[in-house]
Write a protein that holds these residues in place. Structure first.
Motif, short mmCIF file in Angstrom:
data_model
loop_
_atom_site.label_atom_id
_atom_site.label_comp_id
_atom_site.label_asym_id
_atom_site.label_seq_id
_atom_site.Cartn_x
_atom_site.Cartn_y
_atom_site.Cartn_z
N GLN A 1 0.83 -1.21 0.00
CA GLN A 1 0.00 0.00 0.00
C GLN A 1 0.86 1.25 0.00
O GLN A 1 0.56 2.25 -0.69
N GLY A 2 1.98 1.20 0.77
CA GLY A 2 2.87 2.36 0.84
C GLY A 2 3.51 2.66 -0.50
O GLY A 2 3.64 3.83 -0.91
N LYS A 3 3.94 1.62 -1.19
CA LYS A 3 4.58 1.83 -2.50
C LYS A 3 3.58 2.40 -3.51
O LYS A 3 3.94 3.24 -4.34
N LYS A 4 2.35 1.95 -3.45
CA LYS A 4 1.34 2.49 -4.35
C LYS A 4 1.12 3.97 -4.08
O LYS A 4 0.85 4.76 -4.99
N GLY B 1 3.41 5.97 -2.91
CA GLY B 1 4.67 6.69 -3.05
C GLY B 1 5.36 6.98 -1.73
O GLY B 1 6.24 7.85 -1.67
N ALA B 2 5.00 6.24 -0.67
CA ALA B 2 5.59 6.48 0.65
C ALA B 2 6.92 5.77 0.78
O ALA B 2 7.25 4.85 0.02
N ASP B 3 7.70 6.19 1.75
CA ASP B 3 8.99 5.54 2.06
C ASP B 3 8.70 4.29 2.89
O ASP B 3 8.19 4.38 4.02
N THR B 4 9.03 3.12 2.35
CA THR B 4 8.74 1.84 3.03
C THR B 4 10.02 1.16 3.53
O THR B 4 9.99 -0.02 3.87
N ALA B 5 11.12 1.88 3.54
CA ALA B 5 12.40 1.26 3.90
C ALA B 5 12.36 0.65 5.30
O ALA B 5 12.86 -0.46 5.52
N ALA B 6 11.76 1.37 6.25
CA ALA B 6 11.73 0.86 7.63
C ALA B 6 10.89 -0.40 7.72
O ALA B 6 11.24 -1.37 8.42
N LEU B 7 9.76 -0.41 6.97
CA LEU B 7 8.91 -1.60 6.98
C LEU B 7 9.63 -2.79 6.35
O LEU B 7 9.53 -3.93 6.83
N GLU B 8 10.36 -2.52 5.26
CA GLU B 8 11.08 -3.60 4.59
C GLU B 8 12.20 -4.14 5.47
O GLU B 8 12.47 -5.35 5.49
N ALA B 9 12.86 -3.24 6.22
CA ALA B 9 13.91 -3.68 7.14
C ALA B 9 13.34 -4.58 8.23
O ALA B 9 13.93 -5.60 8.62
N GLU B 10 12.15 -4.19 8.72
CA GLU B 10 11.49 -5.01 9.75
C GLU B 10 11.13 -6.38 9.18
O GLU B 10 11.29 -7.41 9.85
N ALA B 11 10.63 -6.42 7.94
CA ALA B 11 10.26 -7.68 7.31
C ALA B 11 11.49 -8.58 7.14
O ALA B 11 11.41 -9.80 7.35
N THR B 12 12.62 -7.98 6.75
CA THR B 12 13.86 -8.76 6.59
C THR B 12 14.31 -9.32 7.93
O THR B 12 14.73 -10.49 8.03
N GLU B 13 14.21 -8.49 8.96
CA GLU B 13 14.60 -8.94 10.30
C GLU B 13 13.69 -10.09 10.77
O GLU B 13 14.16 -11.06 11.37
#
Length: 424
Positions: free
Chosen positions: A60-63, A65-77
Motif C-alpha cells: 500500500q505504501g509503495k502504491k 509513493g511512501a517511504d517503506t524502507a523501515a517496513l522492509e527492514a522489519e520484514a527482513t529482520e
C-alpha cells in the motif's frame, strides 16, 4: 514410538510405566523439549502474521509513493528471526524424537513384575517331561554320529555359529519348515509371503530394530540390512498405508533365512545349533484393528502351540515378566520346549502384541467403518516356529537308544515316507 500427547496428559503415569522396565523418568525432559518446540512454533507463527501484515503495508505504501524502507527492514529482520525459530523448533523436535524412539513399549497391566527371566510365569504345560530308559544325547552328538551335522566345515566356510547339514538331517530340516508353513497357510489362514532378505533403514526403523539394536544386525556395504526375522519386512508392508477395516485382520506367514550377529552372546550356546548367525524360521505377522489385537495374540500363540503338539514335543507357555519383555512388545508369550539331551527347557517361539507401537513408527493406519479420522493399526508377530530349534527338539525328543531318530508322523510325507532316520 510413543505419542507425546500421552506424556502431556499424564507424565507421572508415563514415568511409572517406564519404571516397570527399570528405566528412569524422562517425562520432564520430554515436556521441556515439547514446550520449547511449541513456543518456537508459536512465536514463528506470530512473526509470520506480522510479516503478512507488513507485506500489505509495504504494498500500500509503495502504491502511495511512501517511504517503506523501515517496513522492509522489519520484514527482513522477521524473516531471519523466523528461520532461527524454525531451526529451534526442529532441534527440539529432533531431540524429543531421539528420546522417544529409544524408549520401549508400555507394558500391559497383566504383565508380571520382575527384573529378569526368573520372574516369568508358567501358564500351562503340554505333556510330561520324559524319563528315557537310556542316557539321552544332545542334538550335536546325535547329528555328528549320523554324519549329517558338520560344524568343522561350517567354521572353515564361514566361522563360528554356522552349521552344515547333510543327507536325511538336511531333508528333515526342510521338511519341518515346509510342513509348518503349509499348516499356517492351509489351516490357520495366513497368507504365504516371500519377502526380501535385504531391507533399507526405514524398514528396520519401522519395527524398532533401528536405531537401538544396530549392533545386533548385519549391514551390507550398500547400506542395506540382512533381516533378523521376516517380521521386519512382513510388518512393514503396511508402512505409510491406510487400511480399510473390512480388510482386517491381515495375516501373513513367511519361511525365510534370518541373520543375527548375536552381539553379547560370547560363550553362550557355543556348541550346536541353538544360537546361530544364520537360521530359518517360519514367522507369523498379524495386522489388526485396535480392539482386536488381544484376541489375535491368543490365537497366534495357539497356532504356534499346535506346531509343537503335532511334532510330539513337550512344551509350555510362559508369560514374560516386565524385565524380560522385548523392546517393541506390550505383552509376550514364550513357548519353551523340553530338550531331553540338554535336560532343560529352551525357547522355541515368541509371540508378541505390539499394539500401536510399531504402527506409529511406520505411520500405518486404518479407516474405521464408523466415525471420523483414522486410527493407528495394531501389529503382532510370532515364531511359528524357529526351524533349527524345532529340528533340535525333534532330534532330542524322538531319539532312540541306538542313535536313530524317529520321524514324527506329520513329517513323513515330506521325508519320502521314512519313519526313522537310521543310526550311522
Amino acid at each position: 514410538m510413543h505419542d507425546i500427547r500421552a506424556v502431556r496428559a499424564d507424565p507421572a503415569a508415563f514415568d511409572a510405566a517406564l519404571a516397570r522396565r527399570g528405566l528412569a523418568a524422562v517425562s520432564a525432559e520430554l515436556l521441556d523439549l515439547d514446550s520449547a518446540r511449541r513456543a518456537a512454533q508459536t512465536t514463528a507463527q506470530e512473526a509470520q502474521a506480522r510479516r503478512n501484515a507488513l507485506a500489505r503495508e509495504i504494498g500500500q505504501g509503495k502504491k502511495a509513493g511512501a517511504d517503506t524502507a523501515a517496513l522492509e527492514a522489519e520484514a527482513t529482520e522477521l524473516r531471519a528471526r523466523m528461520e532461527g525459530l524454525d531451526a529451534e523448533a526442529k532441534a527440539a523436535e529432533a531431540a524429543q524424537t531421539r528420546i522417544l524412539e529409544a524408549l520401549p513399549n508400555i507394558l500391559d497391566a497383566d504383565v508380571p513384575e520382575g527384573r529378569d527371566e526368573s520372574s516369568n510365569v508358567v501358564l500351562h504345560q503340554h505333556g510330561n517331561v520324559p524319563n528315557l530308559p537310556f542316557a539321552p544325547k544332545q542334538h550335536f552328538e546325535l547329528g555328528e554320529a549320523l554324519g549329517g551335522m558338520d560344524f568343522a566345515t561350517a567354521v572353515k566356510l564361514a566361522g563360528s555359529r554356522f552349521t552344515v547339514l547333510r543327507g536325511p538331517l538336511a531333508r528333515l530340516e526342510r521338511a519341518i519348515g515346509q510342513w509348518m508353513l503349509n499348516l499356517h497357510v492351509d489351516e490357520h489362514g495366513y497368507t504365504e509371503t516371500v519377502v526380501p532378505l535385504l531391507v533399507n533403514d526405514a524398514t528396520m526403523y519401522g519395527t524398532g530394530q533401528l536405531p537401538k539394536f544396530a549392533d545386533d544386525l548385519f549391514r551390507t556395504t550398500d547400506d542395506r540390512w540382512l533381516i533378523p526375522t521376516a517380521e521386519v519386512p512382513l510388518t512393514n508392508t503396511v508402512r505409510d498405508e491406510i487400511m480399510g477395516e473390512a480388510a482386517l485382520p491381515l495375516r501373513m506367514a513367511a519361511l525365510s533365512p534370518c541373520f543375527r550377529s548375536e552381539a553379547g552372546s560370547a560363550g553362550r550356546d557355543t556348541r550346536g545349533m541353538i544360537r546361530q548367525h544364520q537360521f530359518s524360521k517360519v514367522e507369523m505377522v498379524s495386522i489388526t484393528a485396535p480392539d482386536a489385537s488381544a484376541e489375535e495374540h491368543e490365537r497366534m500363540t495357539r497356532c504356534a502351540e499346535r506346531v509343537l503338539t503335532e511334532l510330539g514335543l513337550v512344551w509350555r507357555r510362559i508369560l514374560l515378566c516386565a524385565g524380560d519383555t522385548g523392546f517393541g512388545a506390550t505383552k509376550t508369550y514364550d513357548l519353551e520346549v523340553w530338550l531331553p539331551g540338554q535336560g532343560a527347557w529352551r525357547e522355541i517361539s515368541s509371540c508378541s502384541n505390539c499394539r500401536d507401537f510399531q504402527a506409529r513408527r511406520m505411520n500405518a493406519r486404518m479407516k474405521p467403518k464408523e466415525g471420523k479420522g483414522n486410527l493407528f493399526l495394531h501389529t503382532l508377530n510370532g515364531s511359528g516356529v524357529a526351524v533349527g530349534r524345532a529340528l533340535i527338539a525333534v532330534m532330542e525328543t524322538h531319539q532312540q537308544a541306538d542313535g536313530s531318530i524317529a520321524v514324527p508322523e506329520v513329517l513323513r510325507p515330506y521325508m519320502g515316507g521314512a519313519e526313522v532316520i537310521p543310526a550311522g
